[in-house]
Design an enzyme around this catalytic site. Structure first.
Site, PDB file in Angstrom:
ATOM      1  N   ALA A   1      -2.362 -33.892  -4.510  1.00 37.09           N
ATOM      2  CA  ALA A   1      -1.309 -33.697  -5.684  1.00 37.09           C
ATOM      3  C   ALA A   1      -1.839 -34.678  -6.825  1.00 37.09           C
ATOM      4  O   ALA A   1      -2.616 -35.696  -6.699  1.00 37.09           O
ATOM      5  CB  ALA A   1      -0.200 -34.120  -5.032  1.00 37.09           C
TER       6      ALA A   1
ATOM      7  N   GLY B   1      -2.727 -33.297  -1.076  1.00 33.80           N
ATOM      8  CA  GLY B   1      -2.187 -32.018  -1.451  1.00 33.80           C
ATOM      9  C   GLY B   1      -3.090 -31.020  -1.162  1.00 33.80           C
ATOM     10  O   GLY B   1      -2.729 -29.975  -0.909  1.00 33.80           O
TER      11      GLY B   1
ATOM     12  N   GLU C   1      -3.469 -29.955   2.159  1.00 31.24           N
ATOM     13  CA  GLU C   1      -2.317 -29.126   2.532  1.00 31.24           C
ATOM     14  C   GLU C   1      -2.231 -27.951   1.814  1.00 31.24           C
ATOM     15  O   GLU C   1      -1.688 -26.897   2.777  1.00 31.24           O
ATOM     16  CB  GLU C   1      -1.142 -30.168   2.009  1.00 31.24           C
TER      17      GLU C   1
ATOM     18  N   GLU D   1      -2.997 -40.145   1.489  1.00 29.20           N
ATOM     19  CA  GLU D   1      -1.624 -40.517   1.158  1.00 29.20           C
ATOM     20  C   GLU D   1      -1.139 -41.740   1.485  1.00 29.20           C
ATOM     21  O   GLU D   1      -0.647 -42.673   0.392  1.00 29.20           O
ATOM     22  CB  GLU D   1      -0.528 -39.515   1.286  1.00 29.20           C
TER      23      GLU D   1
HETATM   24  N1  CO8 Z   1      -4.776 -36.897  -9.181  1.00 24.99           N
HETATM   25  C1  CO8 Z   1      -5.006 -37.331 -10.407  1.00 24.99           C
HETATM   26  N2  CO8 Z   1      -6.176 -37.409 -10.871  1.00 24.99           N
HETATM   27  C2  CO8 Z   1      -7.079 -37.499  -9.929  1.00 24.99           C
HETATM   28  C3  CO8 Z   1      -6.791 -37.329  -8.613  1.00 24.99           C
HETATM   29  C4  CO8 Z   1      -5.445 -36.893  -8.229  1.00 24.99           C
HETATM   30  N3  CO8 Z   1      -5.298 -36.564  -6.844  1.00 24.99           N
HETATM   31  N4  CO8 Z   1      -8.090 -37.469  -7.855  1.00 24.99           N
HETATM   32  C5  CO8 Z   1      -8.994 -37.836  -8.972  1.00 24.99           C
HETATM   33  N5  CO8 Z   1      -8.436 -37.921 -10.263  1.00 24.99           N
HETATM   34  C6  CO8 Z   1      -9.012 -38.040 -11.459  1.00 24.99           C
HETATM   35  C7  CO8 Z   1      -9.469 -39.751 -11.490  1.00 24.99           C
HETATM   36  O1  CO8 Z   1      -8.334 -40.558 -11.741  1.00 24.99           O
HETATM   37  C8  CO8 Z   1     -10.292 -39.600 -12.399  1.00 24.99           C
HETATM   38  O2  CO8 Z   1      -9.648 -39.801 -13.772  1.00 24.99           O
HETATM   39  P1  CO8 Z   1     -10.391 -40.302 -14.987  1.00 24.99           P
HETATM   40  O3  CO8 Z   1     -11.607 -39.657 -15.289  1.00 24.99           O
HETATM   41  O4  CO8 Z   1      -9.347 -40.161 -16.107  1.00 24.99           O
HETATM   42  O5  CO8 Z   1     -10.643 -41.827 -14.718  1.00 24.99           O
HETATM   43  C9  CO8 Z   1     -11.272 -38.184 -12.218  1.00 24.99           C
HETATM   44  O6  CO8 Z   1     -10.219 -37.414 -11.561  1.00 24.99           O
HETATM   45  C10 CO8 Z   1     -12.389 -38.646 -11.490  1.00 24.99           C
HETATM   46  O7  CO8 Z   1     -12.130 -39.183 -10.167  1.00 24.99           O
HETATM   47  P2  CO8 Z   1     -13.221 -40.314  -9.403  1.00 24.99           P
HETATM   48  O8  CO8 Z   1     -13.929 -41.093 -10.678  1.00 24.99           O
HETATM   49  O9  CO8 Z   1     -12.497 -40.879  -8.576  1.00 24.99           O
HETATM   50  O10 CO8 Z   1     -14.191 -39.347  -8.767  1.00 24.99           O
HETATM   51  P3  CO8 Z   1     -15.239 -39.608  -7.795  1.00 24.99           P
HETATM   52  O11 CO8 Z   1     -16.096 -38.480  -7.729  1.00 24.99           O
HETATM   53  O12 CO8 Z   1     -15.798 -41.027  -7.704  1.00 24.99           O
HETATM   54  O13 CO8 Z   1     -14.207 -39.512  -6.350  1.00 24.99           O
HETATM   55  C11 CO8 Z   1     -12.332 -38.511  -4.776  1.00 24.99           C
HETATM   56  C12 CO8 Z   1     -13.618 -38.420  -6.157  1.00 24.99           C
HETATM   57  C13 CO8 Z   1     -13.157 -38.893  -3.554  1.00 24.99           C
HETATM   58  C14 CO8 Z   1     -11.731 -37.095  -4.564  1.00 24.99           C
HETATM   59  C15 CO8 Z   1     -11.622 -39.445  -5.352  1.00 24.99           C
HETATM   60  O14 CO8 Z   1     -11.453 -39.146  -6.821  1.00 24.99           O
HETATM   61  C16 CO8 Z   1     -10.170 -39.761  -4.814  1.00 24.99           C
HETATM   62  O15 CO8 Z   1     -10.352 -40.307  -3.737  1.00 24.99           O
HETATM   63  N6  CO8 Z   1      -9.247 -38.959  -5.204  1.00 24.99           N
HETATM   64  C17 CO8 Z   1      -7.912 -39.343  -4.837  1.00 24.99           C
HETATM   65  C18 CO8 Z   1      -7.617 -38.639  -3.370  1.00 24.99           C
HETATM   66  C19 CO8 Z   1      -6.223 -38.769  -3.117  1.00 24.99           C
HETATM   67  O16 CO8 Z   1      -5.860 -39.876  -2.919  1.00 24.99           O
HETATM   68  N7  CO8 Z   1      -5.516 -37.842  -2.994  1.00 24.99           N
HETATM   69  C20 CO8 Z   1      -4.200 -37.782  -2.370  1.00 24.99           C
HETATM   70  C21 CO8 Z   1      -3.212 -37.751  -3.427  1.00 24.99           C
HETATM   71  S1  CO8 Z   1      -1.575 -37.982  -3.071  1.00 24.99           S
HETATM   72  C22 CO8 Z   1      -1.132 -36.413  -2.459  1.00 24.99           C
HETATM   73  O17 CO8 Z   1      -1.818 -35.747  -2.546  1.00 24.99           O
HETATM   74  C23 CO8 Z   1       0.419 -36.434  -2.002  1.00 24.99           C
HETATM   75  C24 CO8 Z   1       0.491 -34.979  -1.373  1.00 24.99           C
HETATM   76  C25 CO8 Z   1       2.062 -35.007  -1.191  1.00 24.99           C
HETATM   77  C26 CO8 Z   1       2.713 -34.520  -2.351  1.00 24.99           C
HETATM   78  C27 CO8 Z   1       3.862 -33.705  -1.911  1.00 24.99           C
HETATM   79  C28 CO8 Z   1       4.952 -34.344  -2.826  1.00 24.99           C
HETATM   80  C29 CO8 Z   1       6.391 -33.944  -2.375  1.00 24.99           C
END
Ligand code: CO8
Length: 262
Positions: A70, A113, A116, A136
């Site tokens: 998400a 997400g 999911e 998460e």
């Molecule tokens: N949301 C928003 N932006 C994101 C997300 C995300 N989930 N993931 C990555 N980005 C953005 C980063 O902020 C970055 O932005 P910027 O260029 O502006 O700095 C850009 O994408 C590139 O990201 P990275 O530099 O981190 O890219 P990498 O290739 O180094 O890494 C990964 C890729 C491993 C995927 C890494 O980005 C990562 O770990 N992302 C987060 C993954 C995560 O924690 N996901 C879970 C999110 S929480 C969730 O999903 C909750 C679900 C339930 C919600 C239900 C609500 C009711």
């Protein structure tokens, strides 16, 4: 009503009976925000209604990310009462109402997400470079779109706990071995495989397909005795369809069936 060309976070294409929804938010690695959810559910409903579409495919743009979760930017400053009152992300339940099979073609990271959303589909196929995870708890929250409920049914309790509490990520092959994923293919073959799966489904009776999907998903909801009863009634009712006569007589006459979806 929304026109397909107006979508801002997804792309929708129909080709040979397959309706494909591609999540396109490259700057957020295809993370799904509220708008993406609304557009995906809207598009899925529209494809479900189209008689020329027999199966849906959901995938992410590019070779590396299905969806990185998400959208953390959207959620970072959200308060409890905001989430509660706007029923944050509740709209995903709309996907469950889709009758046609939904294939998740997971190309790369399916985290949080994203994982999911894949699990909301009926069948998951993955490219070799796919990674599944529910990170998460690292962010001080928990999975909120089915992760704690659907993952345990796919991989069992111990592994689900490990994935959710310890942020263990599954490779495509690990996900396949655990039963989360059905097929793993070369990355550049993923969409061809998804389309061929859709084409196979399209060659069947849409009535039989919808019945089978409905009964399989019913197994999540009810005890075995009720599920068996439900299946039996759906099975009996198949004898009211022309497609049952066509399918069985085609077999007996050693020819290919030609189903009419009635
Ligand atoms: N949301 C928003 N932006 C994101 C997300 C995300 N989930 N993931 C990555 N980005 C953005 C980063 O902020 C970055 O932005 P910027 O260029 O502006 O700095 C850009 O994408 C590139 O990201 P990275 O530099 O981190 O890219 P990498 O290739 O180094 O890494 C990964 C890729 C491993 C995927 C890494 O980005 C990562 O770990 N992302 C987060 C993954 C995560 O924690 N996901 C879970 C999110 S929480 C969730 O999903 C909750 C679900 C339930 C919600 C239900 C609500 C009711």
């Amino acid at each position: 009503d929304q026109d397909a060309t107006n979508y801002r976070t997804i792309r929708v294409e129909v080709e040979d009976a397959a309706g494909t929804i591609t999540i396109c938010r490259p700057k957020a690695l295809n993370a799904v925000n509220t708008l993406a959810m609304e557009e995906i559910v809207h598009a899925a409903r529209a494809l479900d209604k189209r008689p020329d579409v027999k199966a849906l495919i959901i995938t992410g743009e590019g070779p590396k990310y299905f969806a990185a979760g998400a959208d953390i930017k959207e959620m970072a400053d959200q308060t409890y009462d905001e989430a509660y009152h706007k029923r944050f992300m509740e709209g995903w339940t709309g996907l469950a109402a889709v009758r046609k099979p939904i294939i998740a073609a997971v190309n790369g990271y399916a985290l949080g997400g994203g994982c999911e959303v894949a699990m909301m589909a009926d069948i998951i196929i993955a490219s070799e470079n796919a990674v599944f995870g529910q990170p998460e708890v690292n962010l001080g929250v928990i999975p909120g779109m089915g992760g704690t409920q659907r993952l345990i049914r796919a991989v069992g309790k111990s592994k689900a706990m490990d994935i959710i509490l310890c942020d263990v990520r599954l490779t495509a092959f690990e996900a396949q071995a655990s039963g989360l994923v059905s097929r793993v293919v070369y990355t550049d073959q993923l969409m061809a495989e998804a389309r061929s799966m859709a084409a196979r489904i399209a060659s069947l009776s849409a009535l039989a397909v919808a019945k089978a999907k409905d009964c399989i998903n019913r197994a999540y909801e009810v005890p075995l005795s009720e599920g068996l009863r439900y299946e039996q009634r759906e099975f009996w009712s198949a004898f009211a369809t022309e497609d049952q006569k066509e399918g069985m007589h085609a077999f007996l006459n050693k020819r290919n069936p030609s189903f009419k979806d009635r």
